[in-house]
Scaffold this active site. Structure first.
Site, PDB file in Angstrom:
ATOM      1  N   ASP A  49      52.263  22.222  34.563  1.00  0.00           N
ATOM      2  CA  ASP A  49      51.594  20.913  33.652  1.00  0.00           C
ATOM      3  C   ASP A  49      52.464  19.746  34.013  1.00  0.00           C
ATOM      4  OD1 ASP A  49      50.082  19.428  32.077  1.00  0.00           O
ATOM      5  OD2 ASP A  49      50.658  20.642  30.324  1.00  0.00           O
ATOM      6  N   ASP A  75      47.491  14.690  36.454  1.00  0.00           N
ATOM      7  CA  ASP A  75      47.956  15.794  35.636  1.00  0.00           C
ATOM      8  C   ASP A  75      47.542  16.843  36.389  1.00  0.00           C
ATOM      9  OD1 ASP A  75      48.652  17.296  33.623  1.00  0.00           O
ATOM     10  OD2 ASP A  75      46.740  16.858  32.384  1.00  0.00           O
TER      11      ASP A  75
END
Lengths: 415, 31
Positions: free
Chosen positions: A115, A322
């Site tokens: 992440d 992201d």
């Protein structure tokens, strides 16, 4: 090395009389006579066709060998100690649309979600107050000889505020550094900070700070936790800055692919060339003083099937990149224009009702082949990301009776 | 603020360089 090889070959020739005898010294330099390697056998002037062919073949093998060596060095295939390659794979097998890697923490293999949109690395810990299911055993700090608690009045504990948005607090025993991370999708993790030995591929990191999650809920699938690759002091990238220099990359395989992609930590972003990749185009990261932990880029344009989308919103707001968000969200005016152009080029296919955030859907069950318009995103400085064909449409139903454009709109322009 | 999600990043090498404050893209078959 090339010269040395020539001399060695001369030594291997049959007749001692063929050794080069002529040498001289001139102005402090020694000059050796050099002859063709086949000079002694006489074959240099009287080569058969087969011999000529063999010589050319040998030469080709040699050139290929040199080229491969150069390519390997440039591409980083021969890894230096400052670069590290970890397999990355789709999290589908763990019921997640995120991507996962396996690392070793405190001596145990741990599979975590990759992440770039968050900072704290955490795993589910024993004893657990609220943990979701995971196939790997829960991490038990009490059986790891290298585990240490982070105490609550330490400087590390104070970095939680910038990394997670919530300050660290003293736990029940007034020593533990308790943390809380709330994610944008409503997921959360709560627990204490600890330190342990982390192994990333071939590289060890001592005293890696991570969250020992005792209360975890949300969209983590069956992963044992999460790897935070954001920009704050607590992220894995910051904690390994001395080893990897703040450089990392990933290549995410499509979910259907059985083999894995790669997460590469370290290397030189200016000189590294990746095997089987096109040349890298760069764009600058934007500075956003309010959101310093995210990676912001300036989206300057989008093309659909080569047609440039016109919208005044381009170049005005940053886009976060992201790895932990699945579907790209575009500002509404840009999305509307993108959707309109896509529909124009993808016309003729029957519509289907939308699902969740995906509002541009089709029934493609009657087609064996469809022509999908290309989608390209352009960034400041001329960098371009062409969306892979597997990333343009989202197959909701496996019989293709509901297939949607894999882009979504934000609710309002300044959301 | 828009977000570029992982679904659109498939089969692309995405390079992050904090020191030089840049992000790079290259097409790559990841599998």
């Amino acid at each position: 090395r090339l010269q040395l090889k020539t001399l060695q070959r001369t030594h291997q020739s049959n007749s001692p009389s063929c050794y080069s005898q002529k040498s001289k010294s001139e102005n402090g330099a020694t000059i050796l006579e050099m002859q063709h390697k086949d000079y002694c056998s006489g074959s240099v002037t009287n080569m058969s066709r087969n011999h000529q062919k063999q010589v050319i073949t040998d030469d080709d093998i040699r050139v290929r060998s040199i080229q491969d060596s150069i390519k390997n060095i440039i591409s980083g295939k021969i890894e230096t100690s400052s670069q590290n390659n970890i397999p990355i794979s789709s999290g589908v097998k763990l019921h997640s649309l995120n991507y996962i890697v396996t690392v070793t923490l405190g001596g145990r293999n741990t599979t975590v979600i990759v992440d770039t949109g968050s900072d704290l690395t955490w795993i589910q810990c024993q004893p657990c107050r609220l943990c979701y299911n995971q196939p790997e055993p829960l991490f038990n700090p009490s059986v790891s000889p290298t585990y240490r608690k982070v105490i609550c009045n330490s400087s590390v504990c104070q970095t939680l505020q910038s990394a997670t948005g919530n300050s660290g607090s003293c736990g029940n025993d007034l020593q533990d550094c308790s943390y809380v991370v709330n994610y944008g999708d409503g997921s959360y993790t709560r627990g204490e900070l600890g330190q342990d030995h982390l192994v990333l591929g071939s590289t060890s990191v001592e005293n890696f700070v991570f969250g020992c999650g005792r209360n975890n809920k949300g969209l983590f699938g069956l992963a044992s936790g999460l790897m935070g690759l954001g920009r704050s002091d607590l992220s894995l990238i910051s904690q390994t800055f001395e080893t990897f220099g703040g450089v990392f990359s990933y290549c995410l395989p499509s979910a259907e692919a059985k083999s894995s992609g790669s997460l590469v930590l370290g290397g030189d972003s200016n000189t590294t060339i990746f095997k089987n990749s096109t040349p890298i185009s760069y764009t600058r990261m934007l500075a956003n003083p309010q959101l310093v932990t995210f990676y912001f880029l300036n989206l300057t344009g989008v093309t659909i099937g080569g047609v440039a989308i016109q919208d005044s919103a381009f170049g005005k707001t940053g886009m976060i990149i992201d790895s932990g968000t699945v579907i790209t969200r575009l500002p509404p005016t840009i999305y509307k224009a993108v959707k309109a152009e896509f529909l124009k080029q993808f016309s003729g296919y029957p519509f289907k009702q939308g699902v969740s955030i995906l509002d541009t859907c089709f029934d493609l069950s009657a087609y064996e082949e469809v022509s999908i318009p290309t989608v390209k995103m352009q960034f400041e400085g001329g960098a371009e990301m062409e969306v892979d064909v597997t990333g343009v449409l989202f197959i909701v139903k496996s019989d293709a009776s509901q297939v949607c454009l894999a882009l979504a709109s934000l609710q309002y322009d300044d959301e | 603020i828009g977000i570029i999600g992982n679904y659109q990043q498939k089969n692309t090498r995405v390079i992050y360089d904090i020191k030089q404050s840049q992000v790079g893209f290259a097409k790559e078959t990841c599998s």
